[in-house]
Scaffold this active site. Sequence first.
Site, PDB file in Angstrom:
ATOM      1  N   HIS A  83     -11.785  67.097 -53.673  1.00  8.70           N
ATOM      2  CA  HIS A  83     -12.624  67.952 -54.512  1.00  8.70           C
ATOM      3  C   HIS A  83     -13.165  69.094 -53.677  1.00  8.70           C
ATOM      4  O   HIS A  83     -13.598  68.888 -52.544  1.00  8.70           O
ATOM      5  CB  HIS A  83     -13.803  67.134 -55.070  1.00  8.70           C
ATOM      6  CG  HIS A  83     -14.673  67.922 -55.995  1.00  8.70           C
ATOM      7  ND1 HIS A  83     -14.382  68.078 -57.337  1.00  8.70           N
ATOM      8  CD2 HIS A  83     -15.817  68.604 -55.777  1.00  8.70           C
ATOM      9  CE1 HIS A  83     -15.311  68.831 -57.896  1.00  8.70           C
ATOM     10  NE2 HIS A  83     -16.195  69.154 -56.973  1.00  8.70           N
ATOM     11  N   ASP A 162     -22.733  64.502 -67.338  1.00  6.20           N
ATOM     12  CA  ASP A 162     -22.579  65.659 -66.458  1.00  6.20           C
ATOM     13  C   ASP A 162     -22.281  66.914 -67.286  1.00  6.20           C
ATOM     14  O   ASP A 162     -22.813  67.984 -67.000  1.00  6.20           O
ATOM     15  CB  ASP A 162     -21.460  65.436 -65.433  1.00  6.20           C
ATOM     16  CG  ASP A 162     -21.324  66.642 -64.514  1.00  6.20           C
ATOM     17  OD1 ASP A 162     -22.306  66.959 -63.823  1.00  6.20           O
ATOM     18  OD2 ASP A 162     -20.260  67.288 -64.508  1.00  6.20           O
ATOM     19  N   ARG A 169     -27.707  73.429 -66.761  1.00  6.36           N
ATOM     20  CA  ARG A 169     -27.986  73.948 -65.406  1.00  6.36           C
ATOM     21  C   ARG A 169     -27.462  75.370 -65.256  1.00  6.36           C
ATOM     22  O   ARG A 169     -28.090  76.233 -64.637  1.00  6.36           O
ATOM     23  CB  ARG A 169     -27.337  73.041 -64.351  1.00  6.36           C
ATOM     24  CG  ARG A 169     -28.084  71.726 -64.161  1.00  6.36           C
ATOM     25  CD  ARG A 169     -27.264  70.749 -63.355  1.00  6.36           C
ATOM     26  NE  ARG A 169     -26.958  71.244 -62.033  1.00  6.36           N
ATOM     27  CZ  ARG A 169     -25.880  70.902 -61.320  1.00  6.36           C
ATOM     28  NH1 ARG A 169     -25.009  70.031 -61.812  1.00  6.36           N
ATOM     29  NH2 ARG A 169     -25.685  71.390 -60.129  1.00  6.36           N
ATOM     30  N   SER A 184     -23.513  65.275 -59.617  1.00  9.31           N
ATOM     31  CA  SER A 184     -22.503  65.817 -60.530  1.00  9.31           C
ATOM     32  C   SER A 184     -21.089  65.583 -59.959  1.00  9.31           C
ATOM     33  O   SER A 184     -20.195  65.066 -60.642  1.00  9.31           O
ATOM     34  CB  SER A 184     -22.772  67.315 -60.736  1.00  9.31           C
ATOM     35  OG  SER A 184     -21.673  67.965 -61.298  1.00  9.31           O
ATOM     36  N   LYS A 188     -18.294  62.201 -61.004  1.00  7.24           N
ATOM     37  CA  LYS A 188     -16.935  62.441 -61.516  1.00  7.24           C
ATOM     38  C   LYS A 188     -15.891  61.836 -60.576  1.00  7.24           C
ATOM     39  O   LYS A 188     -14.928  61.207 -61.024  1.00  7.24           O
ATOM     40  CB  LYS A 188     -16.702  63.944 -61.701  1.00  7.24           C
ATOM     41  CG  LYS A 188     -17.457  64.489 -62.905  1.00  7.24           C
ATOM     42  CD  LYS A 188     -17.320  65.987 -63.050  1.00  7.24           C
ATOM     43  CE  LYS A 188     -18.102  66.730 -62.010  1.00  7.24           C
ATOM     44  NZ  LYS A 188     -18.328  68.136 -62.240  1.00  7.24           N
TER      45      LYS A 188
END
Length: 436
Positions: A83, A162, A169, A184, A188
Amino acid sequence: MFHPVQLILKKRNGGKHTPEEIRFLIGELSQGRLENYQLAAWLMAVWFRGMDDEETDVLTQAMIESGDQVDLSSIEGVKVDKHSTGGVGDGTTLVIAPIVAAAGGRVAKMSGRGLGHTGGTLDKLEAIPGMRVDLSQNEFLEQVRKIGLAVISQTGKLVPADGAMYALRDVTGTVDSIPLIAASVMSKKLACGADAIVLDVKFGHGAFMKELADARKLAETMVAIGRLRGRKVRAALSSMEEPLGSQIGNALEVDEGIRILRGERKGTGLEKVAYELAAHLVEMSSQGVDLNAARQKVAQIVSSGQALQKLGDMIEAQGGDRRVCDDPLRLPQAARKVEFKADKAGFLGGLAAETIGTAAMWLGAGRRTKSDKIDPAVGIVLQVEKGNPVQVGQTLAVLHVNDETHLQSAQQALQGAFNIVPESPPREPLIRDVIL
Ligand code: URA
Protein backbone atom coordinates in the site's frame (compact mmCIF):
# COMPACT_ATOMS: atom_id res chain seq x y z
CA MET A 1 -24.79 3.47 26.66
CA PHE A 2 -23.00 6.62 25.61
CA HIS A 3 -24.06 9.78 23.87
CA PRO A 4 -22.01 11.10 20.90
CA VAL A 5 -21.80 14.58 22.46
CA GLN A 6 -20.22 13.11 25.60
CA LEU A 7 -17.52 11.46 23.45
CA ILE A 8 -16.93 14.58 21.35
CA LEU A 9 -16.46 16.59 24.57
CA LYS A 10 -14.13 13.98 26.04
CA LYS A 11 -11.84 14.02 23.01
CA ARG A 12 -12.12 17.79 22.58
CA ASN A 13 -10.90 18.19 26.15
CA GLY A 14 -7.92 15.89 25.55
CA GLY A 15 -9.29 12.71 27.15
CA LYS A 16 -8.46 9.14 26.19
CA HIS A 17 -11.32 7.01 24.85
CA THR A 18 -12.06 3.61 26.33
CA PRO A 19 -12.39 0.73 23.84
CA GLU A 20 -16.15 0.64 24.56
CA GLU A 21 -16.49 4.31 23.60
CA ILE A 22 -14.70 3.80 20.28
CA ARG A 23 -16.71 0.68 19.48
CA PHE A 24 -19.90 2.59 20.31
CA LEU A 25 -19.02 5.42 17.90
CA ILE A 26 -18.12 3.11 15.02
CA GLY A 27 -21.19 0.96 15.78
CA GLU A 28 -23.46 4.01 15.61
CA LEU A 29 -21.76 5.10 12.38
CA SER A 30 -22.22 1.64 10.82
CA GLN A 31 -25.89 1.57 11.83
CA GLY A 32 -26.42 4.98 10.23
CA ARG A 33 -27.32 6.44 13.62
CA LEU A 34 -24.47 8.95 13.90
CA GLU A 35 -25.18 12.40 12.49
CA ASN A 36 -22.56 13.64 10.02
CA TYR A 37 -22.07 16.86 12.02
CA GLN A 38 -21.31 14.86 15.15
CA LEU A 39 -18.87 12.60 13.33
CA ALA A 40 -17.23 15.71 11.81
CA ALA A 41 -16.87 17.32 15.23
CA TRP A 42 -15.36 14.15 16.67
CA LEU A 43 -12.93 13.84 13.73
CA MET A 44 -11.80 17.41 14.28
CA ALA A 45 -11.37 16.74 18.02
CA VAL A 46 -9.17 13.73 17.09
CA TRP A 47 -7.26 15.87 14.60
CA PHE A 48 -6.36 18.33 17.38
CA ARG A 49 -5.97 15.98 20.33
CA GLY A 50 -4.72 12.81 18.62
CA MET A 51 -5.13 9.24 19.82
CA ASP A 52 -2.61 6.97 21.50
CA ASP A 53 -1.57 3.60 20.06
CA GLU A 54 -4.17 1.69 22.05
CA GLU A 55 -7.03 3.94 20.90
CA THR A 56 -5.79 3.73 17.29
CA ASP A 57 -5.61 -0.06 17.46
CA VAL A 58 -9.16 -0.32 18.85
CA LEU A 59 -10.41 2.11 16.19
CA THR A 60 -8.76 0.00 13.47
CA GLN A 61 -10.34 -3.21 14.77
CA ALA A 62 -13.79 -1.60 15.14
CA MET A 63 -13.54 -0.33 11.55
CA ILE A 64 -12.56 -3.81 10.28
CA GLU A 65 -15.56 -5.29 12.07
CA SER A 66 -17.89 -2.75 10.42
CA GLY A 67 -17.91 -4.89 7.26
CA ASP A 68 -16.81 -8.04 5.44
CA GLN A 69 -13.31 -9.50 5.67
CA VAL A 70 -11.54 -11.39 2.91
CA ASP A 71 -10.58 -14.95 3.77
CA LEU A 72 -7.42 -15.89 1.86
CA SER A 73 -6.84 -19.12 3.81
CA SER A 74 -7.89 -21.29 0.85
CA ILE A 75 -4.87 -20.00 -1.10
CA GLU A 76 -1.60 -21.79 -0.46
CA GLY A 77 1.61 -19.87 0.18
CA VAL A 78 2.35 -16.49 1.70
CA LYS A 79 -0.25 -13.92 0.74
CA VAL A 80 1.25 -10.46 0.28
CA ASP A 81 -0.06 -6.95 -0.18
CA LYS A 82 1.36 -3.46 -0.54
CA HIS A 83 0.00 0.00 0.00
CA SER A 84 1.22 3.47 -0.80
CA THR A 85 -0.15 6.42 1.17
CA GLY A 86 -0.51 8.16 -2.18
CA GLY A 87 1.37 10.44 -4.46
CA VAL A 88 2.15 11.60 -7.97
CA GLY A 89 3.59 9.34 -10.67
CA ASP A 90 3.55 6.50 -8.14
CA GLY A 91 2.95 3.49 -10.34
CA THR A 92 4.95 1.07 -8.18
CA THR A 93 2.16 -1.53 -7.89
CA LEU A 94 2.34 -2.22 -11.64
CA VAL A 95 6.01 -3.12 -11.21
CA ILE A 96 6.10 -4.68 -7.73
CA ALA A 97 3.05 -6.96 -7.94
CA PRO A 98 4.18 -8.99 -10.99
CA ILE A 99 7.77 -9.25 -9.69
CA VAL A 100 6.65 -10.60 -6.30
CA ALA A 101 4.13 -12.98 -7.90
CA ALA A 102 6.81 -14.27 -10.28
CA ALA A 103 9.04 -14.85 -7.23
CA GLY A 104 6.37 -17.08 -5.66
CA GLY A 105 4.46 -14.65 -3.41
CA ARG A 106 0.67 -14.67 -3.73
CA VAL A 107 -0.36 -11.08 -4.45
CA ALA A 108 -4.00 -10.51 -3.52
CA LYS A 109 -4.46 -6.79 -3.77
CA MET A 110 -7.44 -4.49 -3.53
CA SER A 111 -6.74 -0.96 -4.68
CA GLY A 112 -8.40 2.43 -4.80
CA ARG A 113 -9.01 5.28 -7.22
CA GLY A 114 -7.24 8.60 -7.41
CA LEU A 115 -8.62 11.84 -6.04
CA GLY A 116 -7.27 15.38 -6.43
CA HIS A 117 -3.59 15.49 -7.31
CA THR A 118 -2.96 11.82 -6.45
CA GLY A 119 -3.37 8.89 -8.82
CA GLY A 120 -5.06 5.55 -8.12
CA THR A 121 -4.02 2.07 -9.25
CA LEU A 122 -7.52 1.13 -10.47
CA ASP A 123 -7.67 4.11 -12.83
CA LYS A 124 -4.26 3.15 -14.19
CA LEU A 125 -5.26 -0.49 -14.73
CA GLU A 126 -8.46 0.58 -16.48
CA ALA A 127 -6.34 2.50 -19.00
CA ILE A 128 -5.42 -0.94 -20.42
CA PRO A 129 -7.97 -1.77 -23.14
CA GLY A 130 -10.54 -4.29 -21.87
CA MET A 131 -9.14 -4.54 -18.34
CA ARG A 132 -11.68 -5.35 -15.59
CA VAL A 133 -11.09 -4.48 -11.94
CA ASP A 134 -14.54 -5.40 -10.59
CA LEU A 135 -13.95 -9.11 -10.08
CA SER A 136 -16.21 -11.05 -7.71
CA GLN A 137 -14.61 -12.49 -4.56
CA ASN A 138 -14.60 -15.95 -6.14
CA GLU A 139 -13.02 -14.75 -9.38
CA PHE A 140 -10.45 -12.85 -7.31
CA LEU A 141 -9.48 -15.87 -5.19
CA GLU A 142 -9.44 -18.19 -8.21
CA GLN A 143 -7.14 -15.87 -10.13
CA VAL A 144 -4.69 -15.58 -7.20
CA ARG A 145 -4.72 -19.38 -6.87
CA LYS A 146 -4.09 -19.83 -10.59
CA ILE A 147 -1.54 -17.15 -11.48
CA GLY A 148 -0.53 -15.77 -8.07
CA LEU A 149 -1.69 -12.25 -8.81
CA ALA A 150 -4.87 -10.16 -8.92
CA VAL A 151 -5.41 -6.43 -8.43
CA ILE A 152 -9.06 -5.45 -8.14
CA SER A 153 -11.32 -2.78 -6.67
CA GLN A 154 -12.28 -2.87 -3.06
CA THR A 155 -15.96 -3.69 -2.58
CA GLY A 156 -18.16 -1.26 -0.65
CA LYS A 157 -18.74 -4.01 1.92
CA LEU A 158 -15.11 -3.96 3.04
CA VAL A 159 -14.62 -1.49 5.91
CA PRO A 160 -17.73 0.60 5.15
CA ALA A 161 -16.94 2.75 8.21
CA ASP A 162 -13.80 3.97 6.40
CA GLY A 163 -15.81 5.00 3.33
CA ALA A 164 -18.16 7.09 5.50
CA MET A 165 -15.33 8.60 7.55
CA TYR A 166 -13.07 9.32 4.59
CA ALA A 167 -15.83 11.14 2.68
CA LEU A 168 -16.31 13.44 5.66
CA ARG A 169 -12.57 13.84 6.39
CA ASP A 170 -12.06 14.91 2.81
CA VAL A 171 -14.41 17.89 3.21
CA THR A 172 -13.67 18.85 6.82
CA GLY A 173 -9.89 19.27 6.78
CA THR A 174 -9.26 16.14 8.84
CA VAL A 175 -7.42 13.88 6.38
CA ASP A 176 -3.89 14.52 7.63
CA SER A 177 -4.22 13.05 11.11
CA ILE A 178 -1.80 10.24 11.99
CA PRO A 179 -4.25 8.05 13.96
CA LEU A 180 -7.03 8.56 11.39
CA ILE A 181 -4.77 7.70 8.43
CA ALA A 182 -3.25 4.74 10.31
CA ALA A 183 -6.68 3.30 11.17
CA SER A 184 -8.00 3.97 7.65
CA VAL A 185 -5.08 2.28 5.88
CA MET A 186 -4.59 -0.61 8.31
CA SER A 187 -8.29 -1.46 8.62
CA LYS A 188 -8.41 -1.96 4.83
CA LYS A 189 -5.11 -3.84 4.65
CA LEU A 190 -5.97 -6.15 7.56
CA ALA A 191 -9.50 -6.78 6.24
CA CYS A 192 -7.95 -7.87 2.92
CA GLY A 193 -6.31 -10.77 4.75
CA ALA A 194 -2.64 -10.72 3.61
CA ASP A 195 0.07 -12.31 5.79
CA ALA A 196 2.83 -9.90 4.78
CA ILE A 197 2.33 -6.23 3.96
CA VAL A 198 4.72 -3.55 2.75
CA LEU A 199 3.62 0.04 3.26
CA ASP A 200 5.14 2.89 1.29
CA VAL A 201 4.68 5.92 3.51
CA LYS A 202 5.28 9.10 1.57
CA PHE A 203 6.51 12.42 2.86
CA GLY A 204 7.06 15.78 1.17
CA HIS A 205 5.24 18.19 -1.12
CA GLY A 206 2.99 15.67 -2.85
CA ALA A 207 2.17 13.62 0.28
CA PHE A 208 -0.33 13.97 3.12
CA MET A 209 2.59 14.02 5.54
CA LYS A 210 4.76 16.95 4.52
CA GLU A 211 7.45 16.22 7.14
CA LEU A 212 9.64 13.11 7.42
CA ALA A 213 9.15 13.02 11.22
CA ASP A 214 5.34 12.82 10.82
CA ALA A 215 5.66 10.14 8.15
CA ARG A 216 7.92 8.16 10.51
CA LYS A 217 5.35 8.38 13.31
CA LEU A 218 2.61 7.26 10.90
CA ALA A 219 4.77 4.36 9.68
CA GLU A 220 5.61 3.24 13.22
CA THR A 221 1.94 3.38 14.23
CA MET A 222 0.86 1.26 11.24
CA VAL A 223 3.63 -1.31 11.69
CA ALA A 224 2.68 -1.66 15.38
CA ILE A 225 -1.01 -2.15 14.54
CA GLY A 226 -0.18 -4.84 11.96
CA ARG A 227 2.14 -6.64 14.33
CA LEU A 228 -0.49 -6.66 17.11
CA ARG A 229 -2.77 -8.46 14.64
CA GLY A 230 -0.12 -11.08 13.87
CA ARG A 231 0.86 -9.84 10.40
CA LYS A 232 4.36 -9.17 9.07
CA VAL A 233 4.44 -5.46 8.23
CA ARG A 234 7.25 -3.18 7.06
CA ALA A 235 7.01 0.47 6.14
CA ALA A 236 9.35 2.38 3.85
CA LEU A 237 9.62 6.13 4.26
CA SER A 238 9.96 7.53 0.77
CA SER A 239 10.13 11.01 -0.67
CA MET A 240 7.21 12.52 -2.56
CA GLU A 241 8.84 15.93 -2.94
CA GLU A 242 9.14 15.20 -6.67
CA PRO A 243 6.84 12.91 -8.68
CA LEU A 244 8.20 9.38 -8.39
CA GLY A 245 7.96 8.44 -12.06
CA SER A 246 8.57 10.74 -14.99
CA GLN A 247 5.15 10.03 -16.54
CA ILE A 248 2.04 11.29 -14.76
CA GLY A 249 -1.35 10.16 -16.06
CA ASN A 250 -3.04 6.78 -16.24
CA ALA A 251 -1.96 5.16 -19.53
CA LEU A 252 1.34 7.04 -19.24
CA GLU A 253 2.05 5.41 -15.86
CA VAL A 254 1.17 1.96 -17.19
CA ASP A 255 3.53 2.66 -20.10
CA GLU A 256 6.34 3.58 -17.68
CA GLY A 257 5.73 0.50 -15.52
CA ILE A 258 5.83 -1.79 -18.57
CA ARG A 259 9.02 -0.13 -19.80
CA ILE A 260 10.66 -0.71 -16.42
CA LEU A 261 9.76 -4.40 -16.59
CA ARG A 262 11.13 -4.43 -20.16
CA GLY A 263 14.44 -3.07 -18.81
CA GLU A 264 14.09 0.18 -20.75
CA ARG A 265 14.18 2.58 -17.78
CA LYS A 266 17.25 1.50 -15.84
CA GLY A 267 18.34 3.58 -12.85
CA THR A 268 15.21 5.75 -12.61
CA GLY A 269 13.76 6.68 -9.21
CA LEU A 270 10.59 4.69 -9.86
CA GLU A 271 12.60 1.61 -10.76
CA LYS A 272 14.76 1.91 -7.62
CA VAL A 273 11.83 2.35 -5.22
CA ALA A 274 9.75 -0.39 -6.86
CA TYR A 275 12.64 -2.90 -6.83
CA GLU A 276 13.47 -2.17 -3.18
CA LEU A 277 9.85 -2.57 -2.03
CA ALA A 278 9.55 -5.73 -4.13
CA ALA A 279 12.73 -7.09 -2.51
CA HIS A 280 11.23 -6.60 0.96
CA LEU A 281 8.10 -8.49 -0.08
CA VAL A 282 10.18 -11.25 -1.68
CA GLU A 283 12.18 -11.59 1.54
CA MET A 284 9.02 -11.62 3.67
CA SER A 285 7.34 -14.26 1.51
CA SER A 286 10.31 -16.61 0.94
CA GLN A 287 12.01 -19.11 3.21
CA GLY A 288 15.69 -18.51 3.95
CA VAL A 289 16.11 -15.54 1.60
CA ASP A 290 17.72 -12.44 3.11
CA LEU A 291 17.25 -8.93 1.75
CA ASN A 292 20.38 -8.98 -0.39
CA ALA A 293 19.44 -12.30 -1.95
CA ALA A 294 15.91 -10.94 -2.48
CA ARG A 295 17.34 -7.90 -4.31
CA GLN A 296 19.28 -10.20 -6.63
CA LYS A 297 16.20 -12.32 -7.18
CA VAL A 298 14.19 -9.22 -8.15
CA ALA A 299 16.83 -8.17 -10.70
CA GLN A 300 16.95 -11.69 -12.16
CA ILE A 301 13.16 -11.99 -12.38
CA VAL A 302 12.96 -8.74 -14.33
CA SER A 303 15.92 -9.42 -16.64
CA SER A 304 14.63 -12.90 -17.47
CA GLY A 305 11.28 -11.45 -18.58
CA GLN A 306 9.34 -13.43 -15.94
CA ALA A 307 7.87 -10.30 -14.34
CA LEU A 308 6.64 -8.90 -17.67
CA GLN A 309 5.14 -12.31 -18.48
CA LYS A 310 3.34 -12.29 -15.10
CA LEU A 311 1.95 -8.80 -15.73
CA GLY A 312 0.68 -10.04 -19.11
CA ASP A 313 -0.94 -13.06 -17.40
CA MET A 314 -2.76 -10.77 -14.98
CA ILE A 315 -3.92 -8.41 -17.73
CA GLU A 316 -5.24 -11.35 -19.77
CA ALA A 317 -6.94 -12.97 -16.76
CA GLN A 318 -8.76 -9.69 -16.09
CA GLY A 319 -9.95 -9.33 -19.70
CA GLY A 320 -7.30 -6.83 -20.84
CA ASP A 321 -5.17 -6.73 -23.96
CA ARG A 322 -1.84 -8.28 -22.92
CA ARG A 323 -0.22 -7.11 -26.15
CA VAL A 324 0.38 -3.75 -24.37
CA CYS A 325 3.33 -5.52 -22.70
CA ASP A 326 5.01 -6.00 -26.10
CA ASP A 327 3.87 -2.71 -27.52
CA PRO A 328 2.93 -0.05 -24.93
CA LEU A 329 1.80 2.23 -27.79
CA ARG A 330 -1.37 0.12 -27.85
CA LEU A 331 -2.36 2.03 -24.69
CA PRO A 332 -4.66 5.05 -25.23
CA GLN A 333 -2.76 7.97 -26.79
CA ALA A 334 -3.66 11.67 -26.53
CA ALA A 335 -4.46 13.65 -29.69
CA ARG A 336 -1.96 16.46 -29.09
CA LYS A 337 1.38 17.02 -27.43
CA VAL A 338 2.20 20.47 -26.06
CA GLU A 339 5.68 21.36 -24.87
CA PHE A 340 6.25 23.32 -21.69
CA LYS A 341 9.54 25.25 -21.79
CA ALA A 342 11.91 26.84 -19.32
CA ASP A 343 12.00 30.65 -19.15
CA LYS A 344 15.15 30.70 -17.02
CA ALA A 345 18.53 28.97 -17.00
CA GLY A 346 20.17 27.16 -14.07
CA PHE A 347 19.71 23.80 -12.42
CA LEU A 348 16.48 22.05 -11.59
CA GLY A 349 16.30 22.44 -7.82
CA GLY A 350 13.03 20.57 -7.45
CA LEU A 351 9.74 19.64 -9.10
CA ALA A 352 6.75 20.31 -6.86
CA ALA A 353 4.92 16.97 -6.91
CA GLU A 354 1.53 18.22 -5.81
CA THR A 355 1.55 21.05 -8.38
CA ILE A 356 2.44 18.65 -11.20
CA GLY A 357 -0.28 16.26 -10.02
CA THR A 358 -2.76 19.14 -10.04
CA ALA A 359 -1.70 20.16 -13.57
CA ALA A 360 -2.26 16.56 -14.74
CA MET A 361 -5.66 16.64 -13.05
CA TRP A 362 -6.58 19.80 -15.04
CA LEU A 363 -5.75 17.91 -18.25
CA GLY A 364 -8.24 15.22 -17.21
CA ALA A 365 -5.88 12.61 -15.73
CA GLY A 366 -7.40 13.02 -12.25
CA ARG A 367 -10.66 13.93 -10.57
CA ARG A 368 -11.47 17.22 -8.90
CA THR A 369 -14.56 15.60 -7.37
CA LYS A 370 -15.41 11.92 -6.94
CA SER A 371 -17.92 11.99 -9.82
CA ASP A 372 -15.49 13.45 -12.43
CA LYS A 373 -14.66 11.21 -15.37
CA ILE A 374 -11.00 10.77 -16.15
CA ASP A 375 -9.32 10.54 -19.54
CA PRO A 376 -6.86 7.62 -19.52
CA ALA A 377 -4.71 9.00 -22.34
CA VAL A 378 -3.78 12.42 -20.99
CA GLY A 379 -1.08 13.58 -18.60
CA ILE A 380 2.42 14.97 -18.35
CA VAL A 381 5.78 13.51 -19.33
CA LEU A 382 8.68 15.15 -17.50
CA GLN A 383 11.80 15.73 -19.55
CA VAL A 384 14.13 16.77 -16.72
CA GLU A 385 15.12 15.46 -13.32
CA LYS A 386 16.12 17.23 -10.13
CA GLY A 387 19.74 18.36 -10.47
CA ASN A 388 19.76 18.58 -14.30
CA PRO A 389 21.16 21.76 -15.91
CA VAL A 390 18.42 23.74 -17.68
CA GLN A 391 18.70 26.22 -20.60
CA VAL A 392 16.21 28.96 -21.49
CA GLY A 393 13.71 27.48 -23.98
CA GLN A 394 14.49 23.88 -23.05
CA THR A 395 11.46 21.57 -22.87
CA LEU A 396 10.78 20.71 -19.23
CA ALA A 397 7.64 18.65 -19.82
CA VAL A 398 5.36 17.46 -22.59
CA LEU A 399 1.62 17.73 -21.96
CA HIS A 400 -0.46 14.95 -23.51
CA VAL A 401 -3.76 16.66 -24.27
CA ASN A 402 -7.21 15.71 -25.58
CA ASP A 403 -9.74 18.24 -24.28
CA GLU A 404 -8.18 21.73 -24.31
CA THR A 405 -10.77 23.34 -21.99
CA HIS A 406 -8.42 23.39 -19.02
CA LEU A 407 -5.07 23.40 -20.87
CA GLN A 408 -4.37 26.94 -19.72
CA SER A 409 -5.08 26.06 -16.07
CA ALA A 410 -2.63 23.15 -16.39
CA GLN A 411 0.01 25.40 -17.96
CA GLN A 412 -0.51 28.02 -15.26
CA ALA A 413 -0.14 25.38 -12.54
CA LEU A 414 3.11 24.20 -14.14
CA GLN A 415 4.58 27.73 -13.99
CA GLY A 416 5.17 27.23 -10.28
CA ALA A 417 6.23 23.58 -10.45
CA PHE A 418 9.82 23.78 -11.68
CA ASN A 419 12.21 25.41 -9.24
CA ILE A 420 15.24 26.56 -11.26
CA VAL A 421 18.20 27.49 -9.03
CA PRO A 422 21.76 28.75 -9.67
CA GLU A 423 23.54 25.67 -8.28
CA SER A 424 22.95 21.95 -8.58
CA PRO A 425 21.04 20.79 -5.44
CA PRO A 426 22.24 17.89 -3.25
CA ARG A 427 20.68 14.52 -4.14
CA GLU A 428 19.18 12.43 -1.40
CA PRO A 429 18.03 8.81 -1.54
CA LEU A 430 14.31 8.39 -2.25
CA ILE A 431 13.83 5.76 0.47
CA ARG A 432 15.07 7.32 3.73
CA ASP A 433 14.37 4.41 6.04
CA VAL A 434 12.42 1.19 6.43
CA ILE A 435 10.55 0.55 9.69
CA LEU A 436 10.69 -3.17 10.42
N1 URA B 1 -5.07 6.57 2.33
C1 URA B 1 -6.06 5.95 2.99
O1 URA B 1 -6.48 4.86 2.61
N2 URA B 1 -6.59 6.55 4.06
C2 URA B 1 -6.18 7.74 4.52
O2 URA B 1 -6.69 8.22 5.50
C3 URA B 1 -5.15 8.40 3.81
C4 URA B 1 -4.59 7.77 2.72
